[in-house]
Design an enzyme around this catalytic site. Structure first.
Site, PDB file in Angstrom:
ATOM      1  N   LYS A 184      -4.652  17.044 -25.545  1.00  0.00           N
ATOM      2  CA  LYS A 184      -6.210  16.801 -26.654  1.00  0.00           C
ATOM      3  C   LYS A 184      -6.694  15.435 -27.125  1.00  0.00           C
ATOM      4  O   LYS A 184      -5.445  14.734 -27.503  1.00  0.00           O
ATOM      5  CB  LYS A 184      -6.217  18.174 -27.229  1.00  0.00           C
ATOM      6  N   ARG A 239     -24.586  20.104 -23.727  1.00  0.00           N
ATOM      7  CA  ARG A 239     -24.769  20.350 -22.185  1.00  0.00           C
ATOM      8  C   ARG A 239     -26.431  20.790 -22.341  1.00  0.00           C
ATOM      9  O   ARG A 239     -27.411  20.091 -21.018  1.00  0.00           O
ATOM     10  CB  ARG A 239     -24.465  22.025 -21.606  1.00  0.00           C
ATOM     11  N   LYS A 289     -20.664  23.574 -29.835  1.00  0.00           N
ATOM     12  CA  LYS A 289     -20.251  22.065 -29.915  1.00  0.00           C
ATOM     13  C   LYS A 289     -21.167  22.270 -28.306  1.00  0.00           C
ATOM     14  O   LYS A 289     -21.035  20.987 -27.394  1.00  0.00           O
ATOM     15  CB  LYS A 289     -19.230  20.911 -29.839  1.00  0.00           C
ATOM     16  N   GLY A 319     -14.146  13.298 -25.695  1.00  0.00           N
ATOM     17  CA  GLY A 319     -14.040  13.724 -24.092  1.00  0.00           C
ATOM     18  C   GLY A 319     -14.873  14.397 -23.678  1.00  0.00           C
ATOM     19  O   GLY A 319     -14.709  13.910 -22.406  1.00  0.00           O
ATOM     20  N   ASP A 366      -8.926  25.151 -27.822  1.00  0.00           N
ATOM     21  CA  ASP A 366      -9.178  24.941 -29.130  1.00  0.00           C
ATOM     22  C   ASP A 366      -9.219  25.760 -29.968  1.00  0.00           C
ATOM     23  O   ASP A 366      -8.783  25.046 -31.469  1.00  0.00           O
ATOM     24  CB  ASP A 366     -10.617  24.326 -29.268  1.00  0.00           C
ATOM     25  N   GLN A 422     -14.072  21.202 -18.758  1.00  0.00           N
ATOM     26  CA  GLN A 422     -14.810  20.307 -18.663  1.00  0.00           C
ATOM     27  C   GLN A 422     -14.640  19.255 -17.151  1.00  0.00           C
ATOM     28  O   GLN A 422     -15.826  19.019 -16.393  1.00  0.00           O
ATOM     29  CB  GLN A 422     -14.173  18.826 -19.506  1.00  0.00           C
ATOM     30  N   ARG A 429      -1.512  18.129 -29.841  1.00  0.00           N
ATOM     31  CA  ARG A 429      -1.955  19.140 -30.137  1.00  0.00           C
ATOM     32  C   ARG A 429      -0.549  20.375 -30.668  1.00  0.00           C
ATOM     33  O   ARG A 429      -0.414  20.637 -31.655  1.00  0.00           O
ATOM     34  CB  ARG A 429      -2.630  20.116 -30.209  1.00  0.00           C
ATOM     35  N   SER A 469      -9.974  24.296 -16.718  1.00  0.00           N
ATOM     36  CA  SER A 469     -10.535  23.318 -17.345  1.00  0.00           C
ATOM     37  C   SER A 469     -11.908  23.403 -17.301  1.00  0.00           C
ATOM     38  O   SER A 469     -12.497  22.922 -16.210  1.00  0.00           O
ATOM     39  CB  SER A 469     -10.084  21.370 -17.222  1.00  0.00           C
TER      40      SER A 469
END
Length: 427
Positions: free
Chosen positions: A341, A26, A21, A93, A314, A168, A345, A166
């Site tokens: 998340k 990307r 993913k 996200g 994850d 992201q 979680r 992170s």
């Protein structure tokens, strides 16, 4: 939609998991801003990735899709067309945060929004450094949350120390840094997944890495290339744990991405005593790829903490399931990022595993699990979180009685073929 699972006795076969993913997102992003036509093969066409594809189509990028091959005719970011309506990121996200970074380099104003779940997730961790670079940010409803109006252009490079580990945030700033004047330096507290850095180099760009520092030169134009997307190790993780805890199990998972910044799951499972082999390891598009053979194993408890956490953040829900079948006390800490998340979680894993009879408690930054435990079937609330739904499907396959996963349609976010593969390999 609900998904019902029952206890199984064996696992066997050879499978491929869907494309990674992170790499799929990307490849679309970088292909869309590269000169020429980029071909992306074995891409994950999940709901999240479709949001990224839809974003670029609305901004004028030509994208053709045939089966699992995407052809993109890239364009300069200043040539993106204006779009006055909201750009809907759904529950993605990754799309929201990375694309905020990218379009901060565009002279136009855009509005990004998401579904009710994405609108609860913090965005200031991305928008704050983008404002320092010169982007104009407006929160249209609530501070820190989508919807956000962003107008960029005339960005300048900055030195930014990430407050949390992170990928992201890092990737958003790298994408902004490609389109600013001067040099951008990003300092990470610990190393996070580096797919963005690897892929920029694959597209002819320059990214310098030195320990926890990443440097990006501004005003770069990338060149189109071909991308072959490996299988997603985060998806493979569910099958790895299932094979380790089902009594009669031997499974081969082919063509899986083995990037060291993502492979913490493998190191932890090995530490727990999982019987695994990596076969036919090779490098594709700068990414390590290989086949994983795993057999049923007698697992033992471990402590999971520190620098390894970003490499398996994850996978913690499914590792918690593994820990319920391991001998001893498993401690997971330094994982407070789990709270922001798709669901909280930590709370969700603990509350739902308790329903199944697990001996588990939450801590402020993780959880403590005493095993082994004979799980019992239960009705599980996935909280519309794809990784929660899949982790508890695995738990249900070693539990006595029926397990029902509520809101299981969320699985399509990252692993649309999950239920089909389970049926194929289960006995």
């Amino acid at each position: 939609m609900d998904f019902v699972v029952n206890k199984i006795e064996a696992i066997s076969g050879s499978v491929k998991v869907p494309g990674d993913k992170s790499i799929s997102h990307r490849s679309i992003i970088l292909g869309s801003i590269s000169k020429g036509t980029t071909y992306v093969r074995d891409i994950l066409l999940s709901e999240d990735v479709q949001r990224t594809i839809g974003f670029f189509k609305k901004l004028g990028v030509s994208i053709e899709q045939k089966n699992k091959v995407i052809a993109l005719k890239g364009m300069a970011i200043e040539d993106f067309r204006p779009y006055t309506q909201e750009l809907d990121m759904g529950n993605s996200g990754t799309s929201a945060r990375l694309l905020l970074g990218l379009i901060s380099g565009s002279p136009h104003a855009y509005v990004l929004n998401g579904d009710p779940f994405l609108k609860k997730r913090p965005m200031k961790r991305v928008t704050k450094p983008l404002e320092q670079m010169g982007a104009h940010i407006e929160y249209l409803e609530r501070e820190d949350l989508l919807p956000i109006k962003i107008k960029g252009g005339n960005l300048r490079g900055i030195h930014y120390k990430l407050p949390v580990a992170s990928a992201q945030i890092k990737s958003a700033l790298i994408l902004a840094g490609l389109h600013c004047s001067g040099k951008t330096v990003i300092e990470e507290p610990v190393a996070t997944r580096d797919h963005t850095e690897i892929m920029i180099q694959h597209f002819g760009g320059t990214v310098e890495k030195n320990n926890h520092f990443i440097q990006i030169k501004g005003n770069q134009r990338l060149l189109a290339n071909e991308v072959l997307v490996p299988g997603d190790i985060s998806s493979a993780a569910f099958l790895l744990v299932l094979s380790a805890i089902v009594p009669k199990a031997e499974l081969m998972i082919e063509d899986v991405g083995l990037n060291p910044t993502r492979s913490g799951i493998l190191h932890v499972l090995e530490s727990m005593g999982a019987r695994m082999e990596i076969l036919e390891e090779r490098v594709v598009n700068g990414e390590r790829v290989g086949n994983i053979l795993i057999r049923h194993s007698c697992l033992k408890a471990v402590t999971i903490e520190g620098d390894i956490i970003p490499t398996l953040i994850d996978e913690i829900p499914i590792l918690a399931v593994a820990a319920t079948q391991a001998e001893g006390i498993t401690v997971i800490r330094d994982a407070q990022e789990l709270k922001v998340k798709e669901s909280n979680r930590i709370d969700t894993v603990v509350s739902q595993l308790k329903k199944m009879g697990a001996n588990i408690e939450a801590s402020h930054d993780g959880m403590i699990i005493q095993g082994p435990t004979k799980l019992k079937g239960a009705t599980i609330d996935s909280e519309f979180d794809h990784r929660i739904a899949m982790a508890f499907a695995v738990a249900g396959m070693v539990a006595e009685g029926e397990t029902k996963i509520l809101k299981s349609e969320c699985i399509a976010v990252s692993f649309p073929e999950f239920t089909e593969i389970l049926k194929k390999i289960s006995k």
